[in-house]
Design an enzyme around this catalytic site. Structure first.
Site, PDB file in Angstrom:
ATOM      1  N   HIS B 215       0.806  -1.208   0.000  1.00  0.00           N
ATOM      2  CA  HIS B 215       0.000   0.000   0.000  1.00  0.00           C
ATOM      3  C   HIS B 215       0.840   1.259   0.000  1.00  0.00           C
ATOM      4  O   HIS B 215       0.581   2.180  -0.764  1.00  0.00           O
ATOM      5  CB  HIS B 215      -1.057   0.047   1.096  1.00  0.00           C
ATOM      6  CG  HIS B 215      -2.106   1.042   0.691  1.00  0.00           C
ATOM      7  ND1 HIS B 215      -2.972   0.806  -0.340  1.00  0.00           N
ATOM      8  CD2 HIS B 215      -2.340   2.309   1.067  1.00  0.00           C
ATOM      9  CE1 HIS B 215      -3.707   1.861  -0.565  1.00  0.00           C
ATOM     10  NE2 HIS B 215      -3.348   2.793   0.273  1.00  0.00           N
ATOM     11  N   TYR B 219       1.891   5.472  -2.148  1.00  0.00           N
ATOM     12  CA  TYR B 219       2.175   6.829  -1.681  1.00  0.00           C
ATOM     13  C   TYR B 219       3.569   7.272  -2.092  1.00  0.00           C
ATOM     14  O   TYR B 219       3.815   8.462  -2.278  1.00  0.00           O
ATOM     15  CB  TYR B 219       1.927   6.933  -0.175  1.00  0.00           C
ATOM     16  CG  TYR B 219       0.460   6.765   0.089  1.00  0.00           C
ATOM     17  CD1 TYR B 219      -0.411   7.815  -0.154  1.00  0.00           C
ATOM     18  CD2 TYR B 219      -0.074   5.531   0.437  1.00  0.00           C
ATOM     19  CE1 TYR B 219      -1.769   7.653  -0.018  1.00  0.00           C
ATOM     20  CE2 TYR B 219      -1.425   5.358   0.580  1.00  0.00           C
ATOM     21  CZ  TYR B 219      -2.274   6.417   0.346  1.00  0.00           C
ATOM     22  OH  TYR B 219      -3.615   6.254   0.461  1.00  0.00           O
ATOM     23  N   HIS B 366      -9.391   0.472 -10.420  1.00  0.00           N
ATOM     24  CA  HIS B 366      -9.079   1.462  -9.385  1.00  0.00           C
ATOM     25  C   HIS B 366      -7.613   1.869  -9.411  1.00  0.00           C
ATOM     26  O   HIS B 366      -7.280   3.043  -9.448  1.00  0.00           O
ATOM     27  CB  HIS B 366      -9.450   0.898  -8.006  1.00  0.00           C
ATOM     28  CG  HIS B 366      -8.850   1.679  -6.873  1.00  0.00           C
ATOM     29  ND1 HIS B 366      -9.356   2.898  -6.497  1.00  0.00           N
ATOM     30  CD2 HIS B 366      -7.791   1.446  -6.068  1.00  0.00           C
ATOM     31  CE1 HIS B 366      -8.626   3.365  -5.482  1.00  0.00           C
ATOM     32  NE2 HIS B 366      -7.669   2.501  -5.214  1.00  0.00           N
ATOM     33  N   PHE B 367      -6.697   0.870  -9.402  1.00  0.00           N
ATOM     34  CA  PHE B 367      -5.302   1.305  -9.295  1.00  0.00           C
ATOM     35  C   PHE B 367      -4.765   1.871 -10.600  1.00  0.00           C
ATOM     36  O   PHE B 367      -3.820   2.658 -10.586  1.00  0.00           O
ATOM     37  CB  PHE B 367      -4.396   0.249  -8.644  1.00  0.00           C
ATOM     38  CG  PHE B 367      -4.176  -1.040  -9.369  1.00  0.00           C
ATOM     39  CD1 PHE B 367      -3.457  -1.094 -10.536  1.00  0.00           C
ATOM     40  CD2 PHE B 367      -4.669  -2.227  -8.828  1.00  0.00           C
ATOM     41  CE1 PHE B 367      -3.227  -2.296 -11.174  1.00  0.00           C
ATOM     42  CE2 PHE B 367      -4.441  -3.430  -9.468  1.00  0.00           C
ATOM     43  CZ  PHE B 367      -3.720  -3.465 -10.646  1.00  0.00           C
ATOM     44  N   HIS B 368      -5.397   1.544 -11.724  1.00  0.00           N
ATOM     45  CA  HIS B 368      -4.994   2.225 -12.950  1.00  0.00           C
ATOM     46  C   HIS B 368      -5.462   3.677 -12.946  1.00  0.00           C
ATOM     47  O   HIS B 368      -4.768   4.566 -13.434  1.00  0.00           O
ATOM     48  CB  HIS B 368      -5.522   1.486 -14.180  1.00  0.00           C
ATOM     49  CG  HIS B 368      -4.674   0.314 -14.571  1.00  0.00           C
ATOM     50  ND1 HIS B 368      -4.820  -0.928 -14.014  1.00  0.00           N
ATOM     51  CD2 HIS B 368      -3.630   0.204 -15.443  1.00  0.00           C
ATOM     52  CE1 HIS B 368      -3.921  -1.756 -14.535  1.00  0.00           C
ATOM     53  NE2 HIS B 368      -3.185  -1.089 -15.393  1.00  0.00           N
ATOM     54  N   ARG B 429     -10.613 -10.609 -11.840  1.00  0.00           N
ATOM     55  CA  ARG B 429      -9.359 -10.080 -12.389  1.00  0.00           C
ATOM     56  C   ARG B 429      -8.356 -11.222 -12.551  1.00  0.00           C
ATOM     57  O   ARG B 429      -8.640 -12.354 -12.181  1.00  0.00           O
ATOM     58  CB  ARG B 429      -8.799  -8.997 -11.479  1.00  0.00           C
ATOM     59  CG  ARG B 429      -8.340  -9.503 -10.130  1.00  0.00           C
ATOM     60  CD  ARG B 429      -7.926  -8.385  -9.205  1.00  0.00           C
ATOM     61  NE  ARG B 429      -6.568  -7.966  -9.466  1.00  0.00           N
ATOM     62  CZ  ARG B 429      -5.742  -7.475  -8.525  1.00  0.00           C
ATOM     63  NH1 ARG B 429      -6.163  -7.352  -7.277  1.00  0.00           N
ATOM     64  NH2 ARG B 429      -4.524  -7.089  -8.815  1.00  0.00           N
ATOM     65  N   ARG B 430      -7.190 -10.906 -13.127  1.00  0.00           N
ATOM     66  CA  ARG B 430      -6.078 -11.843 -13.328  1.00  0.00           C
ATOM     67  C   ARG B 430      -6.471 -13.031 -14.200  1.00  0.00           C
ATOM     68  O   ARG B 430      -5.964 -14.117 -14.023  1.00  0.00           O
ATOM     69  CB  ARG B 430      -5.564 -12.401 -12.004  1.00  0.00           C
ATOM     70  CG  ARG B 430      -4.987 -11.391 -11.071  1.00  0.00           C
ATOM     71  CD  ARG B 430      -4.280 -12.065  -9.920  1.00  0.00           C
ATOM     72  NE  ARG B 430      -4.250 -11.176  -8.791  1.00  0.00           N
ATOM     73  CZ  ARG B 430      -5.087 -11.251  -7.774  1.00  0.00           C
ATOM     74  NH1 ARG B 430      -6.008 -12.181  -7.729  1.00  0.00           N
ATOM     75  NH2 ARG B 430      -5.010 -10.386  -6.795  1.00  0.00           N
TER      76      ARG B 430
END
Lengths: 271, 540
Positions: B215, B219, B366-368, B429-430
């Site tokens: 995580h 940041y 989301h993370f893209h 996913r994956r």
């Protein structure tokens, strides 16, 4: 600038940040370890400590519940990728002697004419696991179980090493020119079926999975049906039972017929 | 004063070249698993590409950007020559070596384990050793940032550290500590198995170690973006930073609370107790604080610029902003994407809501959106802002730059919004292959197609970005003025010691790691019955 000047409760930044952080931790810990466990109506805790241990994830003995009927034996075989790799010549030799008793069904050269599996060149870990399971009763067969009953671990490893050592000869199965069936290439992702080759060789080989090319069509069909019905249950984590249950009869027939018609020499050696 | 331009340019060029290749693979992946293409028939190719895409985008690209930008900040904010240039080059070449070492086995199909490693899957040892070298290379940068600040402090006793450098060093410390989790997983667990010294691995413990990194690494990726918000944007659009103190507090908060929250990535894992999941979930909520502080401060700073340009009224100042300025455009796009991405993040961190989207395409979307959208678009802005100072030549065309940013913004929305949507519909996913002829997922075919089209828009935008940077080197030489960062409204004369140093905050970061991770890690490490046989990938 000194550490002493910073790390003192006279420093408002220090006292506030440490105070808030510690306060938040205590508050969230109270919530996570005491409040939330007790909010779960369906769980009863013997004591506060019991609740805290449960929330901390400490494995504990389940509360005494009446155990139902003991089910059939499951496999106890544990396989790792390097097990049985590079057997000694002596081991292969001992295996050859022991294999005399297998030849009646599996053929003198490890190629069966009796719809039993062809063992010549099969992965050692596959033969080893199946023999362990026949011996423990995790897999049962009127023919195989008595053969396996008296073998030691070492003898089973020797037999496996011997058959793995034999060359993969083309089996006595007719060539078919049918196209590769859909279930073999793609599996059926929505039913949780991976392509056969993702474990059985053409894409990847997973430990304990046999190569299937040139095996008996009848045998493979029977095994898929046995997995589907739950009659055979020695697959670790139910992989094959889950797959076979989700396959249609037609897919089972197609997959068995396809693999039976393939020459085994296309399978890549893993060692 | 940018003395070591070659060093900084080397970092940026390697970063962006790797980014271009990984972007190409990303677009290919979107294409082959969409209804636009029949199917490559071999999932291994897909996972091979996915591993390379993730490793480059997750480890190599943002690390190099942070490093290059960090060196630029050191020289321009501290106004002193970088100390330890030779070591900086050592770090750079370690990353080059590590990247090549990691990518060769991936290209050969010997390490298709995805960049998150997923033990008990085990690939070729060189892949993991390569990743470790990349991390070690970046640790040299961490040390250099700390040393350079120390050198500056000696000649400027008691003076406030410039905000850009303060934030840069905070980011480097965060990275140093957060990388420890994955380093422990690799060195103690995975590499011994990959080298054949052991054949079993505690996959649950490995996942906990990885969540330590997974995580806060986001940041660390975010740091250059936030530094650009505070120290580039107000200057570039002709305004002033609303509050220097707010910036310091935001970066300090990131340092303290970005780290002890990673277990929200393992909500569905049985080896972690529910109590710890709750604590991590609650601390994850705190990370919204520095972002909200930043959004407020930057909006206020932008408003100052607009009012200086004659903007009036409660909303009338917005059209007065310099919208033709690429940095203005980039920050606006970044905020919009950050807003949507942040809202999605709040859903992921809540235990119950997460269970609806866990392991679905929602997470990938989301993370893209956060990384590819909000963060990377500011990397573009940083490059555009620094390039004239690094090359001594002006950018070829601001219109092209604006087009590139627009394409990226639109492309990112077209890619990720349908991606989230199919996740809500339950698409896992994956997976390398989806049978869109099946009635169960046939309705998702349209959304996935849209996503794939978005991926191609992004590819065009990415190539345009590389084209602009490359052609900038051929522009006629022009004298760039000194590179400087934005000034706050109120000049910073003195800063409380606590907001000018890191000791308290690093201590709190480590303390929270111990309270939030200590027990789960120790209990798993102490147990002897938690290991499973390794599954070697590409062992044939």
């Amino acid at each position: 600038m000194s550490t002493r000047e910073l790390f003192t409760f006279k420093n408002a930044y220090f006292s506030a940040s440490v105070g808030i952080t510690a306060g938040l931790f205590v508050l969230t810990a109270l919530g996570g370890f005491i409040l939330l466990p007790y909010l779960q109506k369906e769980v009863r805790f013997a004591s506060l400590w019991d609740a805290i241990c449960s929330a901390a994830g400490l494995p504990q003995r389940a509360a005494a519940v009446a155990t139902g009927k003991v089910g059939p034996r499951l496999t106890e075989a544990v396989l790792t990728p390097t097990m049985l790799a590079r057997p000694s010549q002596e081991s292969i030799g001992r295996g050859a002697t022991l294999a005399h008793r297998c030849a009646i069904c599996h053929g003198p050269t490890g190629l069966s004419r009796a719809d039993s599996p062809n063992l010549a060149g099969q992965y050692a870990s596959v033969i080893y696991k199946q023999m362990l399971d026949f011996r423990s009763g995790a897999r049962t067969s009127a023919i195989m179980s008595p053969f396996a009953a008296d073998l030691t671990d070492q003898e089973i490893a020797d037999v496996a090493a011997y058959y793995a050592y034999l060359p993969r000869l083309p089996a006595y199965h007719p060539e078919r020119k049918a196209p590769k069936p859909r279930i073999v290439i793609y599996g059926a992702p929505l039913r949780g079926i991976a392509p056969c080759g993702s474990c059985h060789g053409s894409l990847d080989n997973k430990v304990g999975s046999p190569w299937l090319e040139g095996q008996s069509e009848v045998y493979m069909r029977e095994q898929l049906l046995a997995f589907a019905s739950g009659q055979r249950r020695n697959d670790i984590s139910q992989q094959m039972r889950n797959i076979a249950r989700a396959m249609t009869q037609q897919e089972i027939d197609e997959a068995a017929a396809y693999y039976a018609s393939q020459p085994p020499d296309v399978v890549k050696a893993v060692d | 004063m940018l003395e070591n331009r070659k060093l900084i340019l080397a970092h940026f060029w390697l970063a962006f070249a790797a980014f271009g290749l990984a972007l190409l693979m990303g677009a290919w992946q979107m294409f082959v698993r969409s209804p636009l293409y029949t199917w490559i028939s071999n999932p291994e190719w897909y996972y091979r590409s996915l591993t390379a895409h993730g490793t480059v985008m997750g480890y190599v690209f943002p690390t190099l950007v942070a490093m290059g930008f960090g060196y630029a900040i050191t020289e321009s904010a501290l106004k002193q020559r970088l100390v330890g240039v030779r070591w900086a080059w050592v770090g750079f070449w370690l990353i080059v070596t590590g990247s090549i070492m990691a990518m060769v086995p991936v290209a050969l199909g010997r390490a298709s384990v995805l960049y998150t490693f997923y033990p008990p899957l085990i690939g070729n040892a060189f892949y993991y050793i390569g990743v470790v070298l990349v991390v070690v290379g970046s640790w040299i940068w961490v040390a250099l940032m700390s040393i350079n600040l120390r050198v500056w402090r000696r000649t400027h006793p008691g003076e406030p550290v410039p905000l850009a450098m303060f934030a840069n060093v905070a980011g480097s410390y965060l990275w140093a500590w957060t990388a420890v989790g994955a380093a422990l997983e690799l060195l103690l667990q995975i590499i011994p198995v990959a080298l054949g010294w052991r054949t079993t691995i505690d996959a649950g413990l490995a996942r906990v170690f990885f969540s330590w990194t997974l995580h806060a690494i986001v940041y660390f990726w975010l740091m250059p973006t936030y530094i650009a918000y505070y120290t580039i944007v107000p200057r570039a659009i002709g305004g002033r930073l609303y509050s220097d103190t707010m910036g310091r507090i935001a970066f300090i908060l990131f340092l303290v609370v970005a780290m002890p929250i990673g277990i929200h990535h393992t909500f569905a894992d049985p080896q972690v107790g529910a109590g710890f999941k709750f604590i991590h979930s609650a601390f994850t909520a705190l990370v919204a604080l520095p972002t909200l502080l930043t959004v407020f401060t930057i909006c206020a700073s932008v408003e100052i610029a607009a009012r200086l340009r004659g903007g009036r009224g409660p909303f009338g100042w917005i059209p007065a902003l310099p919208w033709r300025n690429p940095i203005m455009l980039a920050v606006a796009f970044s905020f919009v994407l950050l807003g949507f991405g942040g809202a999605g993040g709040l859903i992921n961190m809540s235990y119950q809501l997460d269970s609806a989207v866990h392991n679905t395409q929602w997470i990938t979307g989301h993370f893209h959106l956060i990384f590819g959208g909000a963060i990377v678009i500011m990397y573009f802005a940083i490059a555009y802002d620094l390039w004239p100072h690094l090359t001594g030549r002006a950018l070829p065309s601001l219109k092209l730059v604006r087009t590139q940013l627009w394409l990226w913004f639109v492309g990112m929305i077209v890619t990720t919004f349908p991606w989230h949507w199919v996740g809500i519909l339950g698409m896992p996913r994956r997976m390398a292959y989806y049978d869109y002829a099946d009635p169960a997922i046939a309705p998702q075919a349209f959304s996935v197609t849209l996503s794939a089209i978005g991926a191609f828009i992004l590819l065009i935008s990415g190539l345009l970005f590389l084209f602009i940077l490359a052609t900038a080197h051929r522009q006629p030489a022009s004298e760039a003025s000194e590179y400087r960062f934005s000034l706050p409204i109120h000049p910073v004369r003195s800063v409380p010691l606590a907001l000018n140093t890191f000791a308290i905050w690093v201590a709190l970061m480590i303390g929270l790691t111990i309270t939030n991770y200590g027990y789960p890690i120790l209990t798993l490490a102490a147990r002897s019955d938690t290991s499973v046989p390794a599954v070697y990938v590409g062992a044939q």
